[in-house]
Design a protein around this motif. Structure first.
Motif, PDB file in Angstrom:
ATOM      1  N   TYR A  95     -14.021  -2.557  16.112  1.00 28.13           N
ATOM      2  CA  TYR A  95     -12.786  -2.480  15.335  1.00 28.13           C
ATOM      3  C   TYR A  95     -12.997  -1.593  14.119  1.00 28.13           C
ATOM      4  CZ  TYR A  95     -11.259  -6.634  17.920  1.00 28.13           C
ATOM      5  OH  TYR A  95     -10.906  -7.518  18.909  1.00 28.13           O
ATOM      6  N   GLU A  96     -11.989  -0.804  13.806  1.00 28.09           N
ATOM      7  CA  GLU A  96     -12.002  -0.081  12.542  1.00 28.09           C
ATOM      8  C   GLU A  96     -11.236  -0.899  11.515  1.00 28.09           C
ATOM      9  OE1 GLU A  96     -10.692   4.085  10.323  1.00 28.09           O
ATOM     10  OE2 GLU A  96     -10.308   3.858  12.469  1.00 28.09           O
ATOM     11  N   ALA A  97     -11.858  -1.151  10.360  1.00 27.36           N
ATOM     12  CA  ALA A  97     -11.209  -1.884   9.274  1.00 27.36           C
ATOM     13  C   ALA A  97     -10.421  -0.895   8.417  1.00 27.36           C
ATOM     14  CB  ALA A  97     -12.245  -2.609   8.424  1.00 27.36           C
ATOM     15  N   LEU A  98      -9.124  -1.124   8.288  1.00 27.85           N
ATOM     16  CA  LEU A  98      -8.233  -0.261   7.516  1.00 27.85           C
ATOM     17  C   LEU A  98      -7.694  -1.043   6.324  1.00 27.85           C
ATOM     18  CD1 LEU A  98      -6.280   1.069  10.624  1.00 27.85           C
ATOM     19  CD2 LEU A  98      -8.059   2.313   9.367  1.00 27.85           C
ATOM     20  N   SER A  99      -7.759  -0.471   5.146  1.00 30.52           N
ATOM     21  CA  SER A  99      -7.341  -1.170   3.930  1.00 30.52           C
ATOM     22  C   SER A  99      -5.833  -1.128   3.749  1.00 30.52           C
ATOM     23  CB  SER A  99      -8.011  -0.551   2.697  1.00 30.52           C
ATOM     24  OG  SER A  99      -9.406  -0.767   2.715  1.00 30.52           O
ATOM     25  N   ARG A 100      -5.280  -2.245   3.307  1.00 27.11           N
ATOM     26  CA  ARG A 100      -3.859  -2.350   2.989  1.00 27.11           C
ATOM     27  C   ARG A 100      -3.719  -3.098   1.660  1.00 27.11           C
ATOM     28  NH1 ARG A 100      -4.070   0.838   6.398  1.00 27.11           N
ATOM     29  NH2 ARG A 100      -2.976   0.916   8.423  1.00 27.11           N
ATOM     30  N   PHE A 101      -2.539  -3.014   1.057  1.00 24.72           N
ATOM     31  CA  PHE A 101      -2.273  -3.725  -0.188  1.00 24.72           C
ATOM     32  C   PHE A 101      -0.777  -3.930  -0.309  1.00 24.72           C
ATOM     33  CE2 PHE A 101      -2.840   0.813  -0.909  1.00 24.72           C
ATOM     34  CZ  PHE A 101      -1.632   1.184  -1.498  1.00 24.72           C
ATOM     35  N   PRO A 102      -0.340  -4.842  -1.192  1.00 28.85           N
ATOM     36  CA  PRO A 102       1.095  -5.127  -1.313  1.00 28.85           C
ATOM     37  C   PRO A 102       1.893  -3.883  -1.673  1.00 28.85           C
ATOM     38  CG  PRO A 102      -0.185  -6.818  -2.424  1.00 28.85           C
ATOM     39  CD  PRO A 102      -1.155  -5.736  -2.049  1.00 28.85           C
ATOM     40  N   ALA A 103       3.111  -3.809  -1.163  1.00 31.98           N
ATOM     41  CA  ALA A 103       3.978  -2.664  -1.417  1.00 31.98           C
ATOM     42  C   ALA A 103       4.278  -2.529  -2.908  1.00 31.98           C
ATOM     43  CB  ALA A 103       5.280  -2.812  -0.626  1.00 31.98           C
ATOM     44  N   ASN A 104       4.317  -1.293  -3.378  1.00 37.19           N
ATOM     45  CA  ASN A 104       4.655  -1.011  -4.767  1.00 37.19           C
ATOM     46  C   ASN A 104       5.211   0.403  -4.829  1.00 37.19           C
ATOM     47  OD1 ASN A 104       2.372   0.997  -5.802  1.00 37.19           O
ATOM     48  ND2 ASN A 104       1.416  -0.504  -4.426  1.00 37.19           N
ATOM     49  N   ARG A 105       5.751   0.777  -5.977  1.00 40.03           N
ATOM     50  CA  ARG A 105       6.388   2.099  -6.058  1.00 40.03           C
ATOM     51  C   ARG A 105       5.446   3.193  -6.558  1.00 40.03           C
ATOM     52  NH1 ARG A 105       8.718   3.934 -10.883  1.00 40.03           N
ATOM     53  NH2 ARG A 105       8.568   2.552 -12.695  1.00 40.03           N
ATOM     54  N   TRP A 106       4.193   2.841  -6.873  1.00 44.36           N
ATOM     55  CA  TRP A 106       3.288   3.847  -7.409  1.00 44.36           C
ATOM     56  C   TRP A 106       2.364   4.438  -6.353  1.00 44.36           C
ATOM     57  CZ3 TRP A 106       4.907   5.765 -11.629  1.00 44.36           C
ATOM     58  CH2 TRP A 106       5.595   4.976 -12.558  1.00 44.36           C
ATOM     59  N   PHE A 107       1.963   3.654  -5.380  1.00 44.81           N
ATOM     60  CA  PHE A 107       1.067   4.149  -4.328  1.00 44.81           C
ATOM     61  C   PHE A 107       1.737   3.924  -2.977  1.00 44.81           C
ATOM     62  CE2 PHE A 107      -1.906   2.705  -7.721  1.00 44.81           C
ATOM     63  CZ  PHE A 107      -2.385   3.960  -8.087  1.00 44.81           C
ATOM     64  N   ALA A 108       2.056   5.011  -2.307  1.00 43.29           N
ATOM     65  CA  ALA A 108       2.766   4.909  -1.035  1.00 43.29           C
ATOM     66  C   ALA A 108       1.885   4.337   0.076  1.00 43.29           C
ATOM     67  CB  ALA A 108       3.298   6.279  -0.616  1.00 43.29           C
ATOM     68  N   GLY A 109       0.573   4.541  -0.035  1.00 51.48           N
ATOM     69  CA  GLY A 109      -0.321   4.059   1.003  1.00 51.48           C
ATOM     70  C   GLY A 109      -1.766   4.152   0.556  1.00 51.48           C
ATOM     71  N   PRO A 110      -2.699   3.746   1.420  1.00 50.01           N
ATOM     72  CA  PRO A 110      -4.127   3.741   1.055  1.00 50.01           C
ATOM     73  C   PRO A 110      -4.662   5.105   0.639  1.00 50.01           C
ATOM     74  CG  PRO A 110      -3.745   2.464   3.051  1.00 50.01           C
ATOM     75  CD  PRO A 110      -2.457   3.165   2.747  1.00 50.01           C
ATOM     76  N   GLN A 111      -4.208   6.189   1.298  1.00 49.93           N
ATOM     77  CA  GLN A 111      -4.726   7.505   0.948  1.00 49.93           C
ATOM     78  C   GLN A 111      -4.401   7.855  -0.501  1.00 49.93           C
ATOM     79  OE1 GLN A 111      -6.678   9.502   3.093  1.00 49.93           O
ATOM     80  NE2 GLN A 111      -7.077  10.438   1.110  1.00 49.93           N
ATOM     81  N   GLN A 112      -3.165   7.539  -0.926  1.00 50.54           N
ATOM     82  CA  GLN A 112      -2.779   7.832  -2.306  1.00 50.54           C
ATOM     83  C   GLN A 112      -3.594   6.987  -3.290  1.00 50.54           C
ATOM     84  OE1 GLN A 112      -0.565   7.258   0.179  1.00 50.54           O
ATOM     85  NE2 GLN A 112       0.122   9.381   0.387  1.00 50.54           N
ATOM     86  N   LEU A 113      -3.863   5.737  -2.923  1.00 47.77           N
ATOM     87  CA  LEU A 113      -4.658   4.867  -3.790  1.00 47.77           C
ATOM     88  C   LEU A 113      -6.080   5.390  -3.930  1.00 47.77           C
ATOM     89  CD1 LEU A 113      -4.807   2.199  -5.415  1.00 47.77           C
ATOM     90  CD2 LEU A 113      -5.520   1.077  -3.289  1.00 47.77           C
ATOM     91  N   PHE A 114      -6.703   5.787  -2.829  1.00 41.49           N
ATOM     92  CA  PHE A 114      -8.074   6.287  -2.876  1.00 41.49           C
ATOM     93  C   PHE A 114      -8.142   7.648  -3.574  1.00 41.49           C
ATOM     94  CE2 PHE A 114      -9.014   2.883   0.017  1.00 41.49           C
ATOM     95  CZ  PHE A 114     -10.354   2.618  -0.189  1.00 41.49           C
ATOM     96  N   ASP A 115      -7.113   8.492  -3.376  1.00 46.80           N
ATOM     97  CA  ASP A 115      -7.089   9.777  -4.084  1.00 46.80           C
ATOM     98  C   ASP A 115      -7.032   9.561  -5.590  1.00 46.80           C
ATOM     99  OD1 ASP A 115      -7.170  11.135  -1.698  1.00 46.80           O
ATOM    100  OD2 ASP A 115      -5.023  11.585  -1.639  1.00 46.80           O
ATOM    101  N   PHE A 116      -6.207   8.613  -6.022  1.00 48.32           N
ATOM    102  CA  PHE A 116      -6.104   8.304  -7.455  1.00 48.32           C
ATOM    103  C   PHE A 116      -7.440   7.784  -7.985  1.00 48.32           C
ATOM    104  CE2 PHE A 116      -5.320   5.154 -10.817  1.00 48.32           C
ATOM    105  CZ  PHE A 116      -4.685   5.950 -11.758  1.00 48.32           C
ATOM    106  N   ALA A 117      -8.069   6.878  -7.254  1.00 51.39           N
ATOM    107  CA  ALA A 117      -9.363   6.335  -7.674  1.00 51.39           C
ATOM    108  C   ALA A 117     -10.406   7.435  -7.797  1.00 51.39           C
ATOM    109  CB  ALA A 117      -9.825   5.264  -6.697  1.00 51.39           C
ATOM    110  N   SER A 118     -10.356   8.389  -6.894  1.00 52.07           N
ATOM    111  CA  SER A 118     -11.306   9.504  -6.932  1.00 52.07           C
ATOM    112  C   SER A 118     -11.087  10.356  -8.172  1.00 52.07           C
ATOM    113  CB  SER A 118     -11.155  10.357  -5.666  1.00 52.07           C
ATOM    114  OG  SER A 118     -12.059  11.442  -5.678  1.00 52.07           O
ATOM    115  N   ARG A 119      -9.818  10.656  -8.479  1.00 50.94           N
ATOM    116  CA  ARG A 119      -9.520  11.472  -9.667  1.00 50.94           C
ATOM    117  C   ARG A 119      -9.930  10.764 -10.949  1.00 50.94           C
ATOM    118  NH1 ARG A 119      -4.632  12.279  -6.859  1.00 50.94           N
ATOM    119  NH2 ARG A 119      -3.564  10.819  -8.245  1.00 50.94           N
ATOM    120  N   GLU A 120      -9.822   9.448 -10.963  1.00 53.69           N
ATOM    121  CA  GLU A 120     -10.122   8.682 -12.172  1.00 53.69           C
ATOM    122  C   GLU A 120     -11.583   8.251 -12.251  1.00 53.69           C
ATOM    123  OE1 GLU A 120      -8.110   8.140 -14.680  1.00 53.69           O
ATOM    124  OE2 GLU A 120      -6.416   9.173 -13.747  1.00 53.69           O
TER     125      GLU A 120
END
Length: 405
Positions: free
Chosen positions: A188-213
């Motif tokens: 199985y591939e484990a894929l990260s998810r999180f509660p819906a919000n208006r700042w991060f559309a999906g996991p890729q956006q969240l990880f991109d932000f974490a990388s920049r910061e």
């Protein structure tokens, strides 16, 4: 020179307050700085919009410094963090609403490079009537905060990121990887998810932000831990594929000790885990990456190159890192049965992998035609919606039951 800003509030204000800074900046100055009619247009716009705010925010007042605006509003004595978040939300909303609205009525006065900057300052309760220094320092902080175009948005994202990580709100879903030899679940591939919000559309956006910061390690570690903690039901011979961003291999905190300990608590070992290095993030120092991965291999972990064929240096990554698995990006699998070029590329990957002793995994199988084609090519493993959608838990003993959707 400090002005007596507290006079705006008379003698009635005591307690916390907030300041929102709004100003237009860009490559060129606003034309209205040199045209009184345009300046009046901006002020008239602000007066009208502020008046509509007063029903929601009684007591809001304006301070102008030339054409820069400071909205000042009294706040209740509630939790400071809550009030500061309220200010950020309001500033973000004003930028989102006011910027296009004013641009539509003053398009001839705004150069294309102009944008509305916003910043905030929370002024703590000083236990007495507000004084000039109190306001002055708050306005200065709001102005400094607003120098970056997306200051309020970044602040909101940082707050949400901190909340997501502190409260461990990430959770995994598991997509099966199917053996095409007998249709059993290989892993199985484990894929990260999180509660819906208006700042991060999906996991890729969240990880991109974490990388920049500079916080990608914190997020990556949490995702890894949550995947392992939720891996109950993994059969003895099955593999758990966990995504790993290439950047964190340079992080001195990235050590296998915690991962091995957590695996042991779940009755698993390193032999159950395959770390997926995404090919969408280029690896700049292959020697350093090889040293890190060799260390993990010595612990029993296996390595996969993810998104092969979609990154910047797929063949170099494969040659240099010699992965145990090569995951072919879905862009090469989509419609492969009707695209000779894609077929030739995947065939080349398959032959290349065979000579290196690596196993190919075809990602993104969505139709029976794609499945039949890659099976005919001798690809041993596959995953995709046609074979199984991500699910909230690993089902013990699950077989490769295809979803015909």
């Amino acid at each position: 020179m400090k002005r007596h800003y507290s006079r705006l509030w008379g003698n009635t204000l005591s307690g916390a307050a907030g300041i929102i800074y709004l100003a237009w900046h860009g490559q060129a100055e606003l034309d209205y700085r040199h045209a009184s009619d345009s300046a009046a247009l901006w002020r008239t716009f602000v007066e009208r919009e502020t008046e509509s705010l007063r029903a929601e925010l009684p007591g809001v007042q304006q301070i102008w410094m030339r054409d820069d605006l400071f909205l000042c509003l009294p706040l209740s004595g509630d939790d400071a963090e809550v009030q500061e978040e309220r200010l950020l939300e309001l500033a973000s909303r004003l930028k989102r609403d006011w910027e296009p609205s004013f641009r539509s009525v003053a398009s001839s006065d705004l150069s294309p490079g102009m944008a509305l900057h916003t910043g905030i300052a929370y002024l703590r309760d000083i236990g007495q009537r507000a004084n000039s220094s109190w306001w002055y320092e708050g306005m200065k902080r709001a102005l400094v905060h607003g120098q970056h175009l997306f200051a309020t948005e970044r602040s909101m994202k940082l707050r949400l990121f901190e909340q997501l990580t502190r409260k461990r709100m990430l959770y995994p879903v598991f997509q099966p990887i199917i053996s095409l030899r007998d249709e059993s679940v290989y892993g199985y591939e484990a894929l990260s998810r999180f509660p819906a919000n208006r700042w991060f559309a999906g996991p890729q956006q969240l990880f991109d932000f974490a990388s920049r910061e500079g916080m990608v390690y914190v997020l990556d570690r949490l995702a890894r831990e949550r995947a392992i903690e939720s891996s109950e039901g993994l059969a003895g011979g099955q593999k758990l594929f966990i995504n790993l961003t290439a950047q964190i291999m340079d992080d001195p905190q990235f050590t296998p000790g915690q991962t091995l300990s957590l695996l042991a608590k779940m009755g698993l070992s390193a032999h159950h885990v395959v770390f997926e290095i995404t090919e969408r993030s280029s690896i700049e120092d292959f020697e350093a990456a090889k040293r890190t991965l060799d260390h993990y291999r010595s612990q029993g972990f296996q390595i996969a190159i993810d998104d092969a064929g979609a990154g910047y240096s797929s063949l170099q990554s494969i040659v240099e890192l010699q992965p145990d698995f090569i995951k072919i990006d879905r862009s090469l699998i989509r419609g492969i049965h009707a695209d000779a070029v894609k077929g030739h590329i995947v065939h080349t990957f398959t032959e290349f992998a065979s000579k290196m002793g690596s196993a190919i995994i075809a990602e993104g199988i969505e139709t029976e035609e794609e499945l039949s084609f890659i099976r005919g090519m001798g690809v041993p493993l596959a995953q995709g919606y046609h074979l199984g959608r991500p699910q909230g838990a690993i089902i013990a003993g699950q077989q490769g039951e295809k979803e015909r959707r």
